[in-house]
Design a protein around this motif. Sequence first.
Motif, PDB file in Angstrom:
ATOM      1  N   VAL A  87       0.844  -1.201   0.000  1.00 34.20           N
ATOM      2  CA  VAL A  87       0.000   0.000   0.000  1.00 34.20           C
ATOM      3  C   VAL A  87       0.878   1.250   0.000  1.00 34.20           C
ATOM      4  CG1 VAL A  87      -1.757   1.282   1.297  1.00 34.20           C
ATOM      5  CG2 VAL A  87      -1.896  -1.208   1.149  1.00 34.20           C
ATOM      6  N   PHE A  88       1.922   1.208   0.833  1.00 34.10           N
ATOM      7  CA  PHE A  88       2.867   2.333   0.906  1.00 34.10           C
ATOM      8  C   PHE A  88       3.464   2.609  -0.477  1.00 34.10           C
ATOM      9  CE2 PHE A  88       7.410   3.416   1.334  1.00 34.10           C
ATOM     10  CZ  PHE A  88       7.302   4.657   1.934  1.00 34.10           C
ATOM     11  N   ARG A  89       3.907   1.535  -1.117  1.00 34.15           N
ATOM     12  CA  ARG A  89       4.550   1.673  -2.434  1.00 34.15           C
ATOM     13  C   ARG A  89       3.542   2.150  -3.492  1.00 34.15           C
ATOM     14  NH1 ARG A  89       9.153  -1.414  -4.343  1.00 34.15           N
ATOM     15  NH2 ARG A  89       9.721  -0.489  -6.317  1.00 34.15           N
ATOM     16  N   ALA A  90       2.325   1.620  -3.409  1.00 35.10           N
ATOM     17  CA  ALA A  90       1.283   2.031  -4.372  1.00 35.10           C
ATOM     18  C   ALA A  90       0.977   3.513  -4.226  1.00 35.10           C
ATOM     19  CB  ALA A  90       0.022   1.198  -4.171  1.00 35.10           C
ATOM     20  N   ALA A  91       0.890   3.976  -2.976  1.00 29.56           N
ATOM     21  CA  ALA A  91       0.613   5.398  -2.734  1.00 29.56           C
ATOM     22  C   ALA A  91       1.752   6.252  -3.303  1.00 29.56           C
ATOM     23  CB  ALA A  91       0.443   5.649  -1.236  1.00 29.56           C
ATOM     24  N   LYS A  92       2.966   5.758  -3.122  1.00 28.25           N
ATOM     25  CA  LYS A  92       4.129   6.498  -3.639  1.00 28.25           C
ATOM     26  C   LYS A  92       4.095   6.546  -5.178  1.00 28.25           C
ATOM     27  CE  LYS A  92       9.072   6.476  -2.827  1.00 28.25           C
ATOM     28  NZ  LYS A  92      10.198   5.693  -2.352  1.00 28.25           N
TER      29      LYS A  92
ATOM     30  N   ASP B 182      -1.831  10.510   1.546  1.00 29.35           N
ATOM     31  CA  ASP B 182      -1.656  10.110   2.940  1.00 29.35           C
ATOM     32  C   ASP B 182      -2.433   8.811   3.172  1.00 29.35           C
ATOM     33  OD1 ASP B 182      -0.879  10.247   5.520  1.00 29.35           O
ATOM     34  OD2 ASP B 182      -2.458  11.650   6.140  1.00 29.35           O
ATOM     35  N   TYR B 183      -1.971   8.021   4.111  1.00 24.71           N
ATOM     36  CA  TYR B 183      -2.681   6.753   4.342  1.00 24.71           C
ATOM     37  C   TYR B 183      -2.664   6.396   5.819  1.00 24.71           C
ATOM     38  CZ  TYR B 183       2.212   5.611   3.682  1.00 24.71           C
ATOM     39  OH  TYR B 183       3.571   5.628   3.745  1.00 24.71           O
ATOM     40  N   ALA B 184      -3.668   5.601   6.202  1.00 19.67           N
ATOM     41  CA  ALA B 184      -3.754   5.109   7.578  1.00 19.67           C
ATOM     42  C   ALA B 184      -4.115   3.632   7.513  1.00 19.67           C
ATOM     43  CB  ALA B 184      -4.831   5.875   8.330  1.00 19.67           C
ATOM     44  N   PHE B 185      -3.576   2.848   8.430  1.00 19.14           N
ATOM     45  CA  PHE B 185      -3.858   1.411   8.420  1.00 19.14           C
ATOM     46  C   PHE B 185      -4.807   1.046   9.556  1.00 19.14           C
ATOM     47  CE2 PHE B 185       0.323   1.609   6.305  1.00 19.14           C
ATOM     48  CZ  PHE B 185      -0.024   0.988   5.119  1.00 19.14           C
ATOM     49  N   ALA B 186      -5.642   0.069   9.274  1.00 21.21           N
ATOM     50  CA  ALA B 186      -6.557  -0.442  10.296  1.00 21.21           C
ATOM     51  C   ALA B 186      -6.406  -1.954  10.375  1.00 21.21           C
ATOM     52  CB  ALA B 186      -7.992  -0.075   9.932  1.00 21.21           C
ATOM     53  N   ASP B 187      -6.572  -2.493  11.590  1.00 19.73           N
ATOM     54  CA  ASP B 187      -6.471  -3.946  11.755  1.00 19.73           C
ATOM     55  C   ASP B 187      -7.831  -4.618  11.565  1.00 19.73           C
ATOM     56  OD1 ASP B 187      -3.735  -3.983  12.297  1.00 19.73           O
ATOM     57  OD2 ASP B 187      -4.094  -3.366  14.370  1.00 19.73           O
ATOM     58  N   GLU B 188      -8.871  -3.900  11.927  1.00 23.22           N
ATOM     59  CA  GLU B 188     -10.223  -4.455  11.820  1.00 23.22           C
ATOM     60  C   GLU B 188     -11.164  -3.393  11.264  1.00 23.22           C
ATOM     61  OE1 GLU B 188     -11.579  -5.966  15.562  1.00 23.22           O
ATOM     62  OE2 GLU B 188      -9.650  -6.938  15.945  1.00 23.22           O
ATOM     63  N   ILE B 189     -12.319  -3.842  10.836  1.00 24.13           N
ATOM     64  CA  ILE B 189     -13.273  -2.890  10.248  1.00 24.13           C
ATOM     65  C   ILE B 189     -13.670  -1.820  11.257  1.00 24.13           C
ATOM     66  CG2 ILE B 189     -15.291  -4.343  10.744  1.00 24.13           C
ATOM     67  CD1 ILE B 189     -16.502  -3.295   8.132  1.00 24.13           C
ATOM     68  N   GLY B 190     -13.733  -2.223  12.522  1.00 23.45           N
ATOM     69  CA  GLY B 190     -14.100  -1.275  13.572  1.00 23.45           C
ATOM     70  C   GLY B 190     -13.082  -0.169  13.739  1.00 23.45           C
ATOM     71  N   ASP B 191     -11.864  -0.416  13.295  1.00 27.80           N
ATOM     72  CA  ASP B 191     -10.806   0.598  13.423  1.00 27.80           C
ATOM     73  C   ASP B 191     -10.864   1.641  12.300  1.00 27.80           C
ATOM     74  OD1 ASP B 191      -9.948  -0.873  15.552  1.00 27.80           O
ATOM     75  OD2 ASP B 191      -8.385  -1.936  14.438  1.00 27.80           O
ATOM     76  N   LEU B 192     -11.664   1.361  11.284  1.00 25.26           N
ATOM     77  CA  LEU B 192     -11.758   2.331  10.184  1.00 25.26           C
ATOM     78  C   LEU B 192     -12.484   3.577  10.663  1.00 25.26           C
ATOM     79  CD1 LEU B 192     -12.784  -0.024   7.238  1.00 25.26           C
ATOM     80  CD2 LEU B 192     -10.596   1.148   7.473  1.00 25.26           C
ATOM     81  N   ASP B 193     -12.034   4.699  10.224  1.00 22.57           N
ATOM     82  CA  ASP B 193     -12.639   5.968  10.630  1.00 22.57           C
ATOM     83  C   ASP B 193     -13.836   6.268   9.724  1.00 22.57           C
ATOM     84  OD1 ASP B 193     -13.286   8.502  11.306  1.00 22.57           O
ATOM     85  OD2 ASP B 193     -11.363   9.411  10.748  1.00 22.57           O
ATOM     86  N   PRO B 194     -15.058   6.222  10.274  1.00 19.00           N
ATOM     87  CA  PRO B 194     -16.232   6.428   9.409  1.00 19.00           C
ATOM     88  C   PRO B 194     -16.263   7.830   8.810  1.00 19.00           C
ATOM     89  CG  PRO B 194     -16.884   6.171  11.725  1.00 19.00           C
ATOM     90  CD  PRO B 194     -15.410   5.990  11.669  1.00 19.00           C
ATOM     91  N   ALA B 195     -15.664   8.780   9.508  1.00 14.31           N
ATOM     92  CA  ALA B 195     -15.645  10.149   8.987  1.00 14.31           C
ATOM     93  C   ALA B 195     -14.362  10.405   8.200  1.00 14.31           C
ATOM     94  CB  ALA B 195     -15.747  11.143  10.139  1.00 14.31           C
ATOM     95  N   GLY B 196     -13.579   9.376   8.071  1.00 14.18           N
ATOM     96  CA  GLY B 196     -12.268   9.526   7.448  1.00 14.18           C
ATOM     97  C   GLY B 196     -12.315   9.363   5.947  1.00 14.18           C
ATOM     98  N   PRO B 197     -11.183   9.025   5.388  1.00 10.34           N
ATOM     99  CA  PRO B 197     -11.092   8.960   3.926  1.00 10.34           C
ATOM    100  C   PRO B 197     -12.127   8.017   3.314  1.00 10.34           C
ATOM    101  CG  PRO B 197      -8.936   8.679   4.929  1.00 10.34           C
ATOM    102  CD  PRO B 197      -9.919   8.647   6.036  1.00 10.34           C
TER     103      PRO B 197
END
Lengths: 296, 233
Positions: free
Chosen positions: B21-26, B43-58
Amino acid sequence: MPLPQAARAKVFLPPGGTVLFLQKKKSFLALIDTEMKRLNLFVKGNVDVHDSLHSCVIGGLLQWNGINEIMRARHPGSLIRLRHETFTRSDALLAAHAGVPEELTGRNLRLGPYPLASQFSQAVFETDADAIILSIQPDTATGLFRHRATGHLFYPHDVTGFAAEDQDWLKAQYEPTGMLPAPQSLANFEAIIAKLRERSDRPILIYNVSAAIPGEIVHCLLGLGETLATRLRRFNLGLAELSERTGVSIIDVDSLLARHGADRLKLDAVHLTAEAHRLVAEEVVRVLEDLGLFAP
Amino acid sequence: MTEAPGFRLQALVTMAERPIVFRAAKMLAGCLTTAGEATWSIDYAFADEIGDLDPAGPAIVITSLLQEVERLDEPWAAHEARLRELYTELSRDPERSVYVCTVFRHIDAATPRRQDRLLRIRRLNLLAATLSHELGVLVADLDRDLADTGAQNLQTDYRLQGPYATAAAAKSLALTMLLVGLDHAVPFDAQEKARRLLKSFKLKLAAPVPQRRYLIGEMVRRVEAGGVAQVVL
C-alpha cells in the motif's frame, strides 16, 4: 545392421541409428516387447490436451512433439501410446449412448475435427487404457445445438462453412442451448467419473483452464454479466471441489501458468505457446509418476 | 497560496501487505505529480479491523483477502457469510470507494496444507468477483496481474513477500485505482495521464523474462481459431 523402419519408429531412434548386437529383426522386436513399457492413455478433449500431449503444429511447423519428448528424457524405457478424441461437451458425452442420430447420418456436413463419430462416441467408457485424461475446456467455451424433436445435442463446427441449405436445415431442426453453467458441467463430470469407474478404477486426470484472459481488464462488475475470467474461475473452483469429492487428479494449468508467467505463455484466451505445452506435458508425467504408473 | 493536491486512504490489510500500500501510494503520487503541474501528496492510515476504520475519514478504503487464506479451519459457508457482512457494511456509504485485493494463486509445493490453501484462495477470489457484482466493490486483481508475470519471475508466492512482488502488487493496485474509484479525488485528465505513465513503468524482475516472439503462422492460427469454441487441430 540398419534398423528396419517399423522398428525405428517404435523405439524413436534417430535416423541412421543402428543396433549392432541384433542379428535378426524378429529377436529385436521381441526385445522391444519385453523391455519397452507402454502406457496407454485415452485423451478426450480439444486443443489444450491435444497440443500438450500429442503435438502442436503452428503454421505447418511442428512446435512441440508431445508427451513422449518428456518420456524419452525421464523414462527411457517407457513410452506413451495416446488415443485422442475431440470432446464437444460433458452433457453431450453423457447423452450420446445411442450412437449417431439418424437425423444426422444422411447429411454430408463438414465438421472438421468434430466428426459425428467423435461427437457421439462412447469410446472413453469402453477403452481399456491405463489412464483417462479429460478437460473442462469444452464446457467452458462451447455452445451446442439441441434437436427440437429428439433433444440430441450437436456441435455444428464452423457452421459458417455449411452450405446454405444445411444452414437452413440447422435453423429449422435445432435450437442453440447457450453456454453450460458451471454447476451443471461439474455435475456432468461427476456422472462421467462414476460411469468410468463402473469399468475400472484406473486414474482419471482432468485439465483445468487458465483464468488469465489477455485483454480482459474489469475492476467493477456491478451491472455486468459474468466475465470470461469469472466464469473460468468458477469452473476451476468447481473442479477442485470435484477432485476433493472423487479423488480425480487435476492438471492445474491455471496454477502452472501463474507460476511461469501467463502473459508469456498464452497466445490468446485459449491457445498456449509451445513452451506452455511442454510445461503442461511435464505436469501430466509428474502426476502419472505420483499415481505410480511408471513403477517397475 | 493554494494547497497541494492530494487525498487520504485507509487500508485494512495485513502487516505483510502494508509495504504494498505504501509503495502504491508512492507510485500514485509520483505519477500524478509527473503528469501534472502540482506536487501530489497521498496520505494513508492502516486499520487492523473494520471497527478501526474511521467512518468520517477517507472515502477510499483498500482491503485484502490475503489474511483470510489462513482461516482454513473456518467452514466456508461461515467464512463467506462473514466476508459478505463485512463488505456490505463497508459498501453502505455510496460515496466510499472500497477496493478488494485478490490473492495470488501460487503456493509452493512444500507449503503445509497446500491443496486446502489453494482451494480457499480460489473461493476467495471468486467471492471478490461476486461481491463486485452484488455490491460494486472494486476488484484489484493482484492474482491476475501477478499470474501474468509469474511467481518464478517474482520469486514469491501467495504471501507476496520479497521486493519484486511488492513492486508488482503495488503497480497492480495503483493501476486499478487510476482506472476506477478516484473520480471524486483526482481530475479525470490527471488520472488518465498518470495511468499511461504508470503503465509504461517496467517492473524489476528476478531474472529477465524473454519476450515471446510470434512464430510464422502463429497469428494466422489466432485468426483461424476465431472464437473460444473453435479448435484448430
